[in-house]
Design a protein around this motif. Structure first.
Motif, PDB file in Angstrom:
ATOM      1  N   PHE A 148       0.611   6.126 -12.644  1.00 46.29           N
ATOM      2  CA  PHE A 148      -0.693   5.517 -12.891  1.00 46.29           C
ATOM      3  C   PHE A 148      -1.665   6.512 -13.531  1.00 46.29           C
ATOM      4  O   PHE A 148      -2.446   6.153 -14.415  1.00 46.29           O
ATOM      5  CB  PHE A 148      -1.290   4.965 -11.602  1.00 46.29           C
ATOM      6  CG  PHE A 148      -0.849   3.566 -11.271  1.00 46.29           C
ATOM      7  CD1 PHE A 148      -1.296   2.490 -12.020  1.00 46.29           C
ATOM      8  CD2 PHE A 148       0.017   3.320 -10.220  1.00 46.29           C
ATOM      9  CE1 PHE A 148      -0.892   1.194 -11.731  1.00 46.29           C
ATOM     10  CE2 PHE A 148       0.437   2.040  -9.925  1.00 46.29           C
ATOM     11  CZ  PHE A 148      -0.024   0.972 -10.671  1.00 46.29           C
ATOM     12  N   LYS A 149      -1.603   7.746 -13.092  1.00 49.14           N
ATOM     13  CA  LYS A 149      -2.493   8.757 -13.673  1.00 49.14           C
ATOM     14  C   LYS A 149      -2.172   8.976 -15.148  1.00 49.14           C
ATOM     15  O   LYS A 149      -3.082   9.148 -15.970  1.00 49.14           O
ATOM     16  CB  LYS A 149      -2.375  10.071 -12.894  1.00 49.14           C
ATOM     17  CG  LYS A 149      -3.067  10.034 -11.536  1.00 49.14           C
ATOM     18  CD  LYS A 149      -2.985  11.380 -10.834  1.00 49.14           C
ATOM     19  CE  LYS A 149      -3.756  11.351  -9.519  1.00 49.14           C
ATOM     20  NZ  LYS A 149      -3.656  12.652  -8.796  1.00 49.14           N
ATOM     21  N   LEU A 150      -0.896   8.988 -15.481  1.00 48.26           N
ATOM     22  CA  LEU A 150      -0.509   9.098 -16.884  1.00 48.26           C
ATOM     23  C   LEU A 150      -0.970   7.871 -17.666  1.00 48.26           C
ATOM     24  O   LEU A 150      -1.397   7.976 -18.827  1.00 48.26           O
ATOM     25  CB  LEU A 150       1.006   9.262 -17.008  1.00 48.26           C
ATOM     26  CG  LEU A 150       1.574  10.594 -16.514  1.00 48.26           C
ATOM     27  CD1 LEU A 150       3.097  10.549 -16.519  1.00 48.26           C
ATOM     28  CD2 LEU A 150       1.085  11.744 -17.378  1.00 48.26           C
ATOM     29  N   GLY A 151      -0.896   6.716 -17.020  1.00 47.97           N
ATOM     30  CA  GLY A 151      -1.330   5.490 -17.670  1.00 47.97           C
ATOM     31  C   GLY A 151      -2.814   5.470 -17.973  1.00 47.97           C
ATOM     32  O   GLY A 151      -3.254   4.853 -18.957  1.00 47.97           O
ATOM     33  N   GLU A 152      -3.584   6.147 -17.146  1.00 54.69           N
ATOM     34  CA  GLU A 152      -5.030   6.201 -17.371  1.00 54.69           C
ATOM     35  C   GLU A 152      -5.367   6.920 -18.675  1.00 54.69           C
ATOM     36  O   GLU A 152      -6.445   6.729 -19.237  1.00 54.69           O
ATOM     37  CB  GLU A 152      -5.711   6.898 -16.196  1.00 54.69           C
ATOM     38  CG  GLU A 152      -5.695   6.081 -14.909  1.00 54.69           C
ATOM     39  CD  GLU A 152      -6.216   6.870 -13.723  1.00 54.69           C
ATOM     40  OE1 GLU A 152      -6.612   8.044 -13.931  1.00 54.69           O
ATOM     41  OE2 GLU A 152      -6.231   6.328 -12.598  1.00 54.69           O
ATOM     42  N   GLN A 153      -4.443   7.748 -19.149  1.00 57.74           N
ATOM     43  CA  GLN A 153      -4.680   8.486 -20.384  1.00 57.74           C
ATOM     44  C   GLN A 153      -4.344   7.666 -21.626  1.00 57.74           C
ATOM     45  O   GLN A 153      -4.673   8.056 -22.739  1.00 57.74           O
ATOM     46  CB  GLN A 153      -3.842   9.769 -20.370  1.00 57.74           C
ATOM     47  CG  GLN A 153      -4.153  10.696 -19.207  1.00 57.74           C
ATOM     48  CD  GLN A 153      -3.176  11.854 -19.106  1.00 57.74           C
ATOM     49  OE1 GLN A 153      -2.512  12.216 -20.078  1.00 57.74           O
ATOM     50  NE2 GLN A 153      -3.061  12.432 -17.913  1.00 57.74           N
ATOM     51  N   GLU A 154      -3.683   6.525 -21.436  1.00 52.34           N
ATOM     52  CA  GLU A 154      -3.316   5.683 -22.572  1.00 52.34           C
ATOM     53  C   GLU A 154      -4.561   5.017 -23.159  1.00 52.34           C
ATOM     54  O   GLU A 154      -5.421   4.526 -22.423  1.00 52.34           O
ATOM     55  CB  GLU A 154      -2.324   4.598 -22.140  1.00 52.34           C
ATOM     56  CG  GLU A 154      -0.950   5.122 -21.787  1.00 52.34           C
ATOM     57  CD  GLU A 154      -0.156   5.548 -23.016  1.00 52.34           C
ATOM     58  OE1 GLU A 154      -0.520   5.129 -24.134  1.00 52.34           O
ATOM     59  OE2 GLU A 154       0.816   6.293 -22.846  1.00 52.34           O
ATOM     60  N   VAL A 155      -4.635   4.998 -24.463  1.00 53.51           N
ATOM     61  CA  VAL A 155      -5.796   4.389 -25.127  1.00 53.51           C
ATOM     62  C   VAL A 155      -5.451   3.029 -25.735  1.00 53.51           C
ATOM     63  O   VAL A 155      -6.338   2.270 -26.112  1.00 53.51           O
ATOM     64  CB  VAL A 155      -6.344   5.320 -26.237  1.00 53.51           C
ATOM     65  CG1 VAL A 155      -6.867   6.604 -25.638  1.00 53.51           C
ATOM     66  CG2 VAL A 155      -5.259   5.617 -27.281  1.00 53.51           C
ATOM     67  N   THR A 156      -4.165   2.709 -25.818  1.00 52.93           N
ATOM     68  CA  THR A 156      -3.749   1.439 -26.408  1.00 52.93           C
ATOM     69  C   THR A 156      -4.100   0.279 -25.480  1.00 52.93           C
ATOM     70  O   THR A 156      -3.895   0.351 -24.265  1.00 52.93           O
ATOM     71  CB  THR A 156      -2.232   1.432 -26.668  1.00 52.93           C
ATOM     72  OG1 THR A 156      -1.898   2.515 -27.527  1.00 52.93           O
ATOM     73  CG2 THR A 156      -1.804   0.122 -27.314  1.00 52.93           C
ATOM     74  N   VAL A 157      -4.637  -0.784 -26.051  1.00 59.06           N
ATOM     75  CA  VAL A 157      -4.968  -2.000 -25.305  1.00 59.06           C
ATOM     76  C   VAL A 157      -4.148  -3.157 -25.871  1.00 59.06           C
ATOM     77  O   VAL A 157      -4.145  -3.388 -27.077  1.00 59.06           O
ATOM     78  CB  VAL A 157      -6.468  -2.327 -25.403  1.00 59.06           C
ATOM     79  CG1 VAL A 157      -6.766  -3.661 -24.728  1.00 59.06           C
ATOM     80  CG2 VAL A 157      -7.302  -1.217 -24.768  1.00 59.06           C
ATOM     81  N   LYS A 194       0.828  -1.208   0.000  1.00 61.92           N
ATOM     82  CA  LYS A 194       0.000   0.000   0.000  1.00 61.92           C
ATOM     83  C   LYS A 194       0.865   1.262   0.000  1.00 61.92           C
ATOM     84  O   LYS A 194       0.524   2.259  -0.646  1.00 61.92           O
ATOM     85  CB  LYS A 194      -0.933  -0.019   1.207  1.00 61.92           C
ATOM     86  CG  LYS A 194      -1.996  -1.114   1.125  1.00 61.92           C
ATOM     87  CD  LYS A 194      -2.816  -1.212   2.401  1.00 61.92           C
ATOM     88  CE  LYS A 194      -3.864  -2.313   2.281  1.00 61.92           C
ATOM     89  NZ  LYS A 194      -4.604  -2.532   3.549  1.00 61.92           N
ATOM     90  N   GLN A 195       1.967   1.211   0.717  1.00 63.85           N
ATOM     91  CA  GLN A 195       2.880   2.354   0.766  1.00 63.85           C
ATOM     92  C   GLN A 195       3.488   2.617  -0.610  1.00 63.85           C
ATOM     93  O   GLN A 195       3.592   3.774  -1.049  1.00 63.85           O
ATOM     94  CB  GLN A 195       3.988   2.056   1.774  1.00 63.85           C
ATOM     95  CG  GLN A 195       5.056   3.122   1.896  1.00 63.85           C
ATOM     96  CD  GLN A 195       6.062   2.787   2.975  1.00 63.85           C
ATOM     97  OE1 GLN A 195       5.875   3.114   4.143  1.00 63.85           O
ATOM     98  NE2 GLN A 195       7.139   2.108   2.609  1.00 63.85           N
ATOM     99  N   LEU A 196       3.868   1.542  -1.315  1.00 65.68           N
ATOM    100  CA  LEU A 196       4.474   1.682  -2.635  1.00 65.68           C
ATOM    101  C   LEU A 196       3.458   2.213  -3.641  1.00 65.68           C
ATOM    102  O   LEU A 196       3.757   3.111  -4.427  1.00 65.68           O
ATOM    103  CB  LEU A 196       5.036   0.336  -3.083  1.00 65.68           C
ATOM    104  CG  LEU A 196       5.851   0.294  -4.374  1.00 65.68           C
ATOM    105  CD1 LEU A 196       6.937   1.368  -4.385  1.00 65.68           C
ATOM    106  CD2 LEU A 196       6.468  -1.089  -4.554  1.00 65.68           C
ATOM    107  N   LEU A 197       2.246   1.676  -3.604  1.00 63.27           N
ATOM    108  CA  LEU A 197       1.212   2.124  -4.536  1.00 63.27           C
ATOM    109  C   LEU A 197       0.768   3.561  -4.265  1.00 63.27           C
ATOM    110  O   LEU A 197       0.236   4.223  -5.153  1.00 63.27           O
ATOM    111  CB  LEU A 197       0.006   1.185  -4.466  1.00 63.27           C
ATOM    112  CG  LEU A 197       0.220  -0.220  -5.025  1.00 63.27           C
ATOM    113  CD1 LEU A 197      -0.997  -1.093  -4.719  1.00 63.27           C
ATOM    114  CD2 LEU A 197       0.486  -0.182  -6.527  1.00 63.27           C
TER     115      LEU A 197
END
Length: 201
Positions: free
Chosen positions: A182-191, A170-173
């Motif tokens: 992770f927030k930047l990753g949420e913007q990725e559209v590639t699957v 939890k500390q690492l996440l």
């Protein structure tokens, strides 16, 4: 993820270039950046390519000592952990492909996967015992960053932990740099279809 976190940790300026992976031309695109394996990450320094996460880590350490712990023996142990994770946990990787957006995914727990998880738990149990702080070696460093993708997998596939390993997860996440990634990753559209295993977002 690891190279990005390392570069953000040392607060150096860099430009990120994304390459969609697991496509017919993916390796060719990476090779154009100079990474001789065709794999990511590749760090270009004045046009000179440095590939492989551990090589990038050591290059950055020459300029930014905070990459590794302060003590010589701590550095040796941290490098041992990183080398171990970098070259092993193969059953875990195969059973739980990285999928930062995915949640509540299921995975097949073979004895080899259970062994890998047990080894991670064993290492994470040592966190919070260092005199210099709550991370594996006190201060947040490359050793913690090496485990960030593992933490992401545990989150995606709901790996159940308890005690100190769970607190470390939890500390690492919740580390600001990990949250930013992770927030930047949420913007990725590639699957990547082969990483879309059973379960739901």
């Amino acid at each position: 993820m690891r190279a990005w976190l390392l570069l953000r940790l040392v607060e150096t300026r860099f430009e990120e270039v994304s390459v969609s992976l697991y496509l017919p031309d993916s390796k060719e695109k990476v090779l154009k950046f100079g990474g001789q394996t065709g794999l990511v990450p590749v760090l270009l320094v004045d046009g000179y390519p440095i590939w492989d996460t551990l090589a990038i880590t050591e290059y950055l350490f020459e300029y930014y000592p905070k990459v590794w712990p302060e003590g010589r023996l701590d550095r040796a142990r941290a490098r041992s952990y990183c080398g171990e994770v970098h070259s092993s946990l193969n059953a875990l990787r195969e059973a739980m492909p990285i999928n930062a957006k995915g949640r509540n995914r299921s995975a097949t727990y073979t004895p080899a996967v259970e062994h890998d998880i047990s080894r991670v738990i064993q290492i994470w149990s040592t966190s919070g015992t260092h005199k210099n702080g709550p991370w594996l070696f006190g201060k947040f460093c490359a050793a913690d960053i090496m485990f960030a993708p593992v933490a992401s997998r545990f989150q995606t596939y709901d790996v159940s932990l308890s005690g100190q390993p769970d607190r470390y997860l939890k500390q690492l996440l919740s580390h600001p740099l990990v949250i930013e990634w992770f927030k930047l990753g949420e913007q990725e559209v590639t699957v990547i279809e082969q990483f879309e295993l059973h379960g739901f977002f």
